[in-house]
Design a protein around this motif. Structure first.
Motif, PDB file in Angstrom:
ATOM      1  N   THR A   1       0.806  -1.225   0.000  1.00  0.00           N
ATOM      2  CA  THR A   1       0.000   0.000   0.000  1.00  0.00           C
ATOM      3  C   THR A   1       0.842   1.280   0.000  1.00  0.00           C
ATOM      4  OG1 THR A   1      -0.164  -0.234   2.418  1.00  0.00           O
ATOM      5  CG2 THR A   1      -2.001  -1.062   1.096  1.00  0.00           C
TER       6      THR A   1
ATOM      7  N   ASP B   1      -6.169   1.045   8.339  1.00  0.00           N
ATOM      8  CA  ASP B   1      -5.462   1.841   7.328  1.00  0.00           C
ATOM      9  C   ASP B   1      -5.223   1.064   6.043  1.00  0.00           C
ATOM     10  OD1 ASP B   1      -5.363   3.836   9.211  1.00  0.00           O
ATOM     11  OD2 ASP B   1      -3.294   3.440   9.825  1.00  0.00           O
TER      12      ASP B   1
ATOM     13  N   PHE C   1       0.484   3.744  -2.708  1.00  0.00           N
ATOM     14  CA  PHE C   1      -0.826   4.399  -2.700  1.00  0.00           C
ATOM     15  C   PHE C   1      -1.028   5.256  -1.456  1.00  0.00           C
ATOM     16  CE2 PHE C   1      -1.043   0.304  -4.872  1.00  0.00           C
ATOM     17  CZ  PHE C   1      -1.375   0.719  -6.154  1.00  0.00           C
TER      18      PHE C   1
ATOM     19  N   LYS D   1      -8.446   0.871   4.063  1.00  0.00           N
ATOM     20  CA  LYS D   1      -8.845   2.172   3.513  1.00  0.00           C
ATOM     21  C   LYS D   1      -7.985   2.552   2.306  1.00  0.00           C
ATOM     22  CE  LYS D   1     -10.498   3.799   7.988  1.00  0.00           C
ATOM     23  NZ  LYS D   1     -10.209   4.657   9.169  1.00  0.00           N
ATOM     24  N   LEU D   2      -6.688   2.325   2.399  1.00  0.00           N
ATOM     25  CA  LEU D   2      -5.801   2.637   1.281  1.00  0.00           C
ATOM     26  C   LEU D   2      -6.099   1.752   0.082  1.00  0.00           C
ATOM     27  CD1 LEU D   2      -2.452   3.123   3.211  1.00  0.00           C
ATOM     28  CD2 LEU D   2      -3.640   4.865   1.874  1.00  0.00           C
ATOM     29  N   THR D   3      -6.419   0.499   0.322  1.00  0.00           N
ATOM     30  CA  THR D   3      -6.779  -0.403  -0.774  1.00  0.00           C
ATOM     31  C   THR D   3      -8.018   0.091  -1.485  1.00  0.00           C
ATOM     32  OG1 THR D   3      -5.835  -2.290   0.415  1.00  0.00           O
ATOM     33  CG2 THR D   3      -7.365  -2.781  -1.374  1.00  0.00           C
ATOM     34  N   LYS D   4      -8.993   0.558  -0.712  1.00  0.00           N
ATOM     35  CA  LYS D   4     -10.256   1.021  -1.287  1.00  0.00           C
ATOM     36  C   LYS D   4     -10.073   2.277  -2.125  1.00  0.00           C
ATOM     37  CE  LYS D   4     -15.045   2.000   0.019  1.00  0.00           C
ATOM     38  NZ  LYS D   4     -16.012   2.107   1.152  1.00  0.00           N
ATOM     39  N   THR D   5      -9.175   3.177  -1.696  1.00  0.00           N
ATOM     40  CA  THR D   5      -8.983   4.440  -2.408  1.00  0.00           C
ATOM     41  C   THR D   5      -7.904   4.369  -3.488  1.00  0.00           C
ATOM     42  OG1 THR D   5      -7.402   5.196  -0.719  1.00  0.00           O
ATOM     43  CG2 THR D   5      -9.738   5.770  -0.415  1.00  0.00           C
ATOM     44  N   SER D   6      -7.262   3.232  -3.641  1.00  0.00           N
ATOM     45  CA  SER D   6      -6.144   3.120  -4.583  1.00  0.00           C
ATOM     46  C   SER D   6      -6.583   3.075  -6.039  1.00  0.00           C
ATOM     47  CB  SER D   6      -5.329   1.854  -4.287  1.00  0.00           C
ATOM     48  OG  SER D   6      -6.094   0.699  -4.595  1.00  0.00           O
ATOM     49  N   ASN D   7      -7.826   2.648  -6.290  1.00  0.00           N
ATOM     50  CA  ASN D   7      -8.334   2.458  -7.658  1.00  0.00           C
ATOM     51  C   ASN D   7      -7.460   1.493  -8.454  1.00  0.00           C
ATOM     52  OD1 ASN D   7     -10.536   4.273  -7.394  1.00  0.00           O
ATOM     53  ND2 ASN D   7      -9.125   5.993  -7.646  1.00  0.00           N
ATOM     54  N   SER D   8      -6.856   0.541  -7.745  1.00  0.00           N
ATOM     55  CA  SER D   8      -6.028  -0.466  -8.400  1.00  0.00           C
ATOM     56  C   SER D   8      -6.718  -1.823  -8.292  1.00  0.00           C
ATOM     57  CB  SER D   8      -4.646  -0.540  -7.741  1.00  0.00           C
ATOM     58  OG  SER D   8      -3.925  -1.668  -8.213  1.00  0.00           O
TER      59      SER D   8
END
Length: 250
Positions: A105, A162, A108, A165-172
């Motif tokens: 992550t 965390d 991102f 949340k970062l995975t969800k907002t990464s758009n990857s």
């Protein structure tokens, strides 16, 4: 010289004559070693920001291979579980597996505080687990509960903290797919360890399984979790590298 030769022959006899625990120690050692070589070699196939991830994957399986080499010999010589060797291995490799969550992550936006919390939780889980396994029947449930708190915090970070949340907002899509697989490892693959702990005499699942067979499950779980973790990291690194190179070429 004759004593060493006799010990080697006894160990070989256990492997040849289908002692399942001896076989899994041998397979675990070879599988971890081969995986470490693969991850180190494949570092040259990915972009720079993913090289550290594959380095860590190689270190995890490489460290495990060394420990499995010694654990195999210990088991063949004594016929008992190499508890101290196993916890030394876990104390080195499990925090590194938590580092992998951070490295996944980091491109991102992951922060160092997330890594710190994951490592502290993993060490709490392992150190209290070791105390519980070696301090006697009277206190192993207490230390098991404390150890489980560390494990549940790691689960929280991956599912709702965390990392999630970062995975969800990464758009990857690649990262999302990798995290889905890692969640399976964390919840199903890692579950064998607390189950094995609870089978110990005086604990909640005492008598459900033979304590002597726990090494069989631990060995299989270690190989699946550590090698599987590395392969998931490798798949993300390859996919993201291909995506970035395609964008540059365009």
């Amino acid at each position: 010289m004759n004593t060493i030769l006799t010990a080697d022959l006894v160990g070989l006899d256990k492997i040849i004559n289908s002692d399942p625990i001896a076989i899994t120690f041998f397979i675990g050692y070879m599988a971890m070693f081969a995986s470490a070589v693969f991850f180190f070699v494949e570092r040259s196939s990915v972009d720079g920001k993913w090289k550290t991830s594959l380095l860590v994957s190689g270190l995890i399986t490489g460290i495990a291979a060394v420990h499995y080499y010694y654990m195999r010999d210990f088991y063949l010589e004594t016929g008992t579980s190499p508890t101290a060797f196993r916890y030394v291995d876990w104390t080195l490799t499990v925090p590194l597996m938590c580092v992998e969550f951070y490295l996944l992550t980091k491109p991102f936006g992951a922060k160092g505080s997330t890594l710190f919390k994951l490592i502290v939780a993993s060490l709490l889980m392992l150190l209290t687990g070791y105390i519980g396994e070696t301090s006697g029947i009277d206190s192993n449930i207490f230390w098991g509960v404390v150890s489980t708190i560390g494990y549940l915090y790691i689960v929280y970070e991956v599912f709702a903290g965390d990392v999630a949340k970062l995975t969800k907002t990464s758009n990857s899509p690649e990262l999302a797919r990798a995290m889905f697989l890692l969640k399976i490892f964390i919840t199903l693959g890692w579950s064998i360890y607390p189950i094995g702990y609870m089978v110990l005499p005086g604990n909640l699942l005492s008598g459900v399984f033979e304590v002597s067979s726990i090494d069989l499950f631990y060995n299989l779980a270690d190989a699946i979790n550590k090698i599987g973790f590395g392969l998931v990291i490798y798949s993300v690194a390859i996919a993201e590298t291909a995506k970035s190179r395609k964008a540059v070429a365009a």
